[in-house]
Design a protein around this motif. Structure first.
Motif, mmCIF file in Angstrom:
data_model
loop_
_atom_site.group_PDB
_atom_site.id
_atom_site.type_symbol
_atom_site.label_atom_id
_atom_site.label_comp_id
_atom_site.label_asym_id
_atom_site.label_seq_id
_atom_site.Cartn_x
_atom_site.Cartn_y
_atom_site.Cartn_z
ATOM 1 N N THR A 2 -9.669 0.962 -3.332
ATOM 2 C CA THR A 2 -8.603 0.195 -3.073
ATOM 3 C C THR A 2 -8.736 -0.757 -2.181
ATOM 4 O O THR A 2 -8.473 -2.071 -2.198
ATOM 5 C CB THR A 2 -7.054 0.856 -3.324
ATOM 6 O OG1 THR A 2 -7.111 1.762 -4.332
ATOM 7 C CG2 THR A 2 -6.125 -0.004 -3.104
ATOM 8 N N LEU A 31 0.893 -1.059 -0.006
ATOM 9 C CA LEU A 31 0.069 0.121 0.119
ATOM 10 C C LEU A 31 0.975 1.123 0.078
ATOM 11 O O LEU A 31 2.044 1.210 0.409
ATOM 12 C CB LEU A 31 -0.946 -0.037 1.300
ATOM 13 C CG LEU A 31 -1.618 -1.242 1.432
ATOM 14 C CD1 LEU A 31 -2.347 -1.012 2.728
ATOM 15 C CD2 LEU A 31 -2.663 -1.456 0.279
ATOM 16 N N ARG A 51 -0.365 6.823 2.051
ATOM 17 C CA ARG A 51 -1.463 7.186 2.614
ATOM 18 C C ARG A 51 -2.556 6.175 2.753
ATOM 19 O O ARG A 51 -3.476 6.318 3.559
ATOM 20 C CB ARG A 51 -2.178 8.494 1.438
ATOM 21 C CG ARG A 51 -1.299 9.472 1.433
ATOM 22 C CD ARG A 51 -1.367 10.246 0.106
ATOM 23 N NE ARG A 51 -2.064 11.398 -0.032
ATOM 24 C CZ ARG A 51 -1.526 12.583 -0.237
ATOM 25 N NH1 ARG A 51 -0.470 12.727 -0.288
ATOM 26 N NH2 ARG A 51 -2.510 13.599 -0.378
ATOM 27 N N GLN A 52 -2.583 5.170 2.105
ATOM 28 C CA GLN A 52 -3.416 4.303 2.217
ATOM 29 C C GLN A 52 -3.020 3.404 3.459
ATOM 30 O O GLN A 52 -4.028 3.143 4.196
ATOM 31 C CB GLN A 52 -3.373 3.019 1.167
ATOM 32 C CG GLN A 52 -3.804 3.324 -0.377
ATOM 33 C CD GLN A 52 -3.406 2.685 -1.547
ATOM 34 O OE1 GLN A 52 -2.536 1.816 -1.661
ATOM 35 N NE2 GLN A 52 -4.072 2.990 -2.541
ATOM 36 N N ALA A 83 -8.680 5.858 -2.271
ATOM 37 C CA ALA A 83 -7.900 4.646 -1.041
ATOM 38 C C ALA A 83 -8.934 3.850 -0.775
ATOM 39 O O ALA A 83 -8.556 2.638 -0.562
ATOM 40 C CB ALA A 83 -7.521 5.519 -0.110
#
Lengths: 128, 128
Positions: A69, A29, A32-33, A66
């Motif tokens: 995802t 990841l 930020r994720q 995000a």
DNA sequence: CCCGATCGTTTCGGTTCCGGATCAATTCTA
DNA sequence: TAGAATTGATCCGGAACCGAAACGATCGGG
């Protein structure tokens, strides 16, 4: 609970963990994720898109993407807020708990045996 | 050097550090850029493109591009290898030392007062 | 002196991510 | 109940990143 960490150990901990994470075949990841995932799992609910955007100081579309995802990976779940159907509540999942458990183990493993490497002659306060 | 870190503390340390890093106005580096920077500063030289690519298990072009960015920021420096002019040696810079010192302080700050938050009734081994 | 091997870079095509603006849906307010 | 406000998603143009492949430069062996 003696939790101590000097500057050099901190950087070495970070280096080892990043290295392990890059090597890991798992979907890596972005920063930020990962931050969003950790916020959802480590801070008290409820978690909304706007709340996460404000806490991370990033834009709302970035949070939405995000979440796309992360929910696609199954480590997070969107759920409509019944009280205010404009909002979306972000929930944990079993897969997310597993993912973070493994991540935590990676960090801990990177930190084991970190404090016993000081060379005797080195200046304990100097970084470089 | 009692360095201990349980799973929950590890994740919380990571969350706080990422949060501080995202908030920081400084140019936030990607995971791979950070890993390269840490490798150059924390592992013994010499550092070459192929060596970094092999160590991080990423492609050579990725390393080249990361070095472009990092040297553009001034936290790293390319220097021709006089013995083998095909190679490029990667060196540290003052700006890089400053950057990593601040980063280390961020991690340490995120870790202070981390071990005293265990609620007395919680199962010490359970993550979630 | 070549010719193959090796080094870092560049090119190429594709993917991912970003923030601002905009949108539909929903809630609040006057 | 009509209009303003809020929320999350989407659209848009741009920027950053990726790996495979091709490239020039350089080194080393025959």
């Amino acid at each position: 609970m003696g939790f101590d960490l000097d500057d050099m150990e901190a950087l070495e901990l970070w280096r080892r963990t990043l290295l392990a994470g890059i090597h890991r075949s798992a979907p890596d990841l972005s920063v930020r994720q990962t931050a969003i995932l950790l916020c959802v799992y480590l801070t008290p609910p409820p978690h909304t898109v706007r709340g996460l955007a404000a806490r991370l100081k990033i834009s709302k579309p970035a949070v939405t993407r995000a979440l796309d995802t992360l929910s696609g990976l199954g480590v997070l779940r969107r759920k409509a807020d019944e009280n205010d159907r404009r909002s979306v509540l972000v929930h944990r999942t079993v897969a997310g708990s597993v993912y973070l458990s493994e991540f935590a183990e990676t960090i801990v493993a990177a930190g084991t045996g970190l404090g016993s490497e000081k060379s005797p002659g080195s200046d304990p306060g100097a970084l470089f």
